[in-house]
Design a protein around this motif. Structure first.
Motif, PDB file in Angstrom:
ATOM      1  N   THR A 125      31.914  -4.409  72.329  1.00  0.00           N
ATOM      2  CA  THR A 125      30.879  -5.363  72.765  1.00  0.00           C
ATOM      3  C   THR A 125      31.424  -6.284  73.861  1.00  0.00           C
ATOM      4  N   GLU A 177      30.322   7.030  67.845  1.00  0.00           N
ATOM      5  CA  GLU A 177      29.224   7.296  68.778  1.00  0.00           C
ATOM      6  C   GLU A 177      28.314   6.084  68.948  1.00  0.00           C
ATOM      7  N   LEU A 178      28.467   5.081  68.070  1.00  0.00           N
ATOM      8  CA  LEU A 178      27.674   3.850  68.208  1.00  0.00           C
ATOM      9  C   LEU A 178      27.997   3.100  69.498  1.00  0.00           C
ATOM     10  N   VAL A 207      25.192   2.930  71.768  1.00  0.00           N
ATOM     11  CA  VAL A 207      24.194   1.881  71.513  1.00  0.00           C
ATOM     12  C   VAL A 207      24.637   0.590  72.196  1.00  0.00           C
ATOM     13  N   GLY A 247      24.080   1.150  75.600  1.00  0.00           N
ATOM     14  CA  GLY A 247      22.644   1.375  75.793  1.00  0.00           C
ATOM     15  C   GLY A 247      21.863   0.100  76.042  1.00  0.00           C
ATOM     16  N   VAL A 248      22.327  -1.021  75.474  1.00  0.00           N
ATOM     17  CA  VAL A 248      21.650  -2.310  75.714  1.00  0.00           C
ATOM     18  C   VAL A 248      21.744  -2.667  77.192  1.00  0.00           C
ATOM     19  N   VAL A 301      22.484  -5.843  70.364  1.00  0.00           N
ATOM     20  CA  VAL A 301      23.360  -4.742  69.935  1.00  0.00           C
ATOM     21  C   VAL A 301      23.254  -4.545  68.429  1.00  0.00           C
ATOM     22  N   ALA A 321      19.784  -3.016  67.544  1.00  0.00           N
ATOM     23  CA  ALA A 321      19.694  -1.647  68.068  1.00  0.00           C
ATOM     24  C   ALA A 321      20.536  -0.692  67.221  1.00  0.00           C
ATOM     25  N   SER A 322      21.736  -1.123  66.826  1.00  0.00           N
ATOM     26  CA  SER A 322      22.624  -0.293  66.006  1.00  0.00           C
ATOM     27  C   SER A 322      22.013  -0.011  64.639  1.00  0.00           C
ATOM     28  N   ILE A 365      19.024   2.469  65.015  1.00  0.00           N
ATOM     29  CA  ILE A 365      19.480   3.838  65.314  1.00  0.00           C
ATOM     30  C   ILE A 365      20.015   4.514  64.048  1.00  0.00           C
TER      31      ILE A 365
END
Length: 462
Positions: free
Chosen positions: A265, A298-299, A302, A305-306, A421, A424-425, A428
């Motif tokens: 992050t 793989e997160l 995400v 992705g933000v 984040v 979104a995590s 998902i």
């Protein structure tokens, strides 16, 4: 503690101290009514939760939700105020730092002691000693009798894989037919400790202790960027977090994944939102290690992705799209690189694990039952929280408030980014993994959840 908090706010919801120690009645009736409603809703919630009164818990939660959101709405300049408060505190710290240079000339020359003393002085003795004490307590709890118990459950797999790496140099199973590729980076790091210090339970578990303590440190630093007082509360909660303690003493890769998630992050925000190339490179390295740690690595997509979402919205509204593409050409190349890493990792995982081996695992281990996505109370997040809804309610309020209050901006503040984040995590994982994972996988976001929930409660009660 609960009685003290409620009593404190009942008193100061009606009256407020000024510097001159005079009590002045609130002139703003709206604020006064909201504060009374918030107090009543908190009392109702706890009375319902602990079944002291026969109040429907759902109704109590709805009232608490409404009152909390209203409290934030009335104080909707909260984030601007928070930035101003942070700037004022940083100025004070900077002044103390300058004063330190002139006071302790001898200590400044000693490398480690000089820096440590400087930090204690500029942060304040009480604050610094409290933080250091909590870190020491956390370390003692996690290290205490670490090697007394034999390896158990999945730790046995870690022990076997580490042994095979030391014997053959690769994580080849004793059958010689399958490579154990899960947690590859973690197992090689653990093998180094075992090779240097000894092949026993203590040193097989010790890397998890380091990663667990690392999460405390990173969470403290991230929370401190938001608010110094919140940082200390976050450290207090994580020090005694049973989940953090349990997995910091468990020889598996979950804590390593959690610390990499937190680091990602920071790297993505500084690299892509603040456009610093060195952090873009660091974020790529973190992603590669995350993929070699566990599937949850793989997160990272995400987390990235933000940023991609923000730039996609900006791209849609941009008049000169070609210019924007040229301006962001480096970011596009990194995006392709990240997707490439993801694809290669999936391909290697598919090739290296024979189909019969995976089918055997699936048959031998009971898999979580898929639940309807609409049934939010059955989400793995709530099971991770042992069905304690209050902290989740507060974080949800904060998330909704941020969405409601967000202006069209080129980049969000770091705090808003963390909120996005986190949600979104969660979404998902809940959407795509309902029949695969169990509640423990949310360990990756525990530290982030603690930061956000403490922040939301703190600012709602203000």
């Amino acid at each position: 503690i609960l009685s003290g908090i409620i009593g404190y706010y009942i008193l100061f919801f009606i009256f407020k101290y000024r510097i001159e120690d005079k009590l002045i009645l609130y002139s703003n009736k709206r604020k006064f009514l909201i504060k009374i409603l918030l107090t009543i809703s908190l009392i109702l919630f706890f009375l319902a939760y602990y079944k002291i009164l026969k109040i429907n818990l759902i109704i109590a939660q709805i009232v608490l939700f409404a009152a909390s959101f209203a409290s934030l709405y009335i104080n909707r300049n909260i984030f601007d105020e928070q930035e101003l408060e942070k700037d004022k505190r940083e100025i004070k710290i900077r002044i103390r730092e300058i004063k330190f240079a002139g006071k302790f000339l001898t200590l400044n020359k000693i490398p480690f002691i000089g820096k440590a003393t400087k930090w204690v002085y500029k942060e304040g003795a009480v604050y610094s000693i409290s933080a250091i004490t909590l870190f020491l307590i956390a370390f003692i709890i996690r290290i205490w009798r670490l090697g007394d118990l034999s390896l158990w459950w999945d730790e046995l797999i870690t022990g076997r894989v580490v042994t095979r790496i030391l014997e053959t140099g690769v994580p080849l199973e004793p059958s010689g037919m399958v490579y154990y590729t899960r947690g590859l980076a973690y197992h090689y790091i653990t093998s180094i400790f075992v090779f240097i210090f000894g092949h026993n339970e203590f040193w097989i578990r010790f890397p998890s202790v380091i990663f667990g303590m690392g999460i405390l440190g990173i969470s403290f630093l991230i929370a401190r960027k938001i608010d110094k007082r919140i940082a200390l509360l976050v450290l207090l909660f994580l020090t005694f977090s049973t989940y953090n303690i349990e997995y910091s003493r468990f020889a598996r890769f979950y804590m390593m994944n959690a610390i990499l998630f937190m680091l990602s992050t920071i790297a993505v925000y500084k690299g892509f939102f603040e456009n610093q190339i060195k952090y873009k490179v660091v974020s790529g390295l973190i992603f590669a290690v995350m993929l070699l740690t566990v599937q949850l690595g793989e997160l990272f997509l995400v987390v990235f992705g933000v940023f991609f979402f923000y730039k996609f919205i900006e791209f849609i509204s941009a008049k000169y799209k070609k210019i924007m593409i040229k301006k962001r050409s480096v970011d596009i190349k990194f995006s392709i690189f990240f997707l490439g890493l993801f694809g290669i990792n999936r391909l290697i995982s598919y090739i290296s694990t024979p189909k019969f081996a995976w089918e055997t695992v699936q048959d031998g281990i009971p898999q979580p039952i898929a639940y309807p996505l609409i049934k939010i109370t059955e989400w793995s997040l709530f099971k991770f929280m042992n069905n304690y809804y209050a902290p989740i309610i507060f974080v949800l309020i904060l998330g909704l408030f941020i969405v409601y209050n967000t202006k069209q901006e080129e980049k969000p503040s770091f705090f808003k980014y963390l909120v996005l984040v986190f949600f979104a995590s969660i979404l998902i994982l809940e959407i795509f993994n309902r029949d695969i994972i169990g509640p423990r996988i949310f360990l990756f976001g525990e530290a982030l959840f603690v930061i956000l929930s403490i922040f939301s409660v703190y600012y709602i009660l203000r």
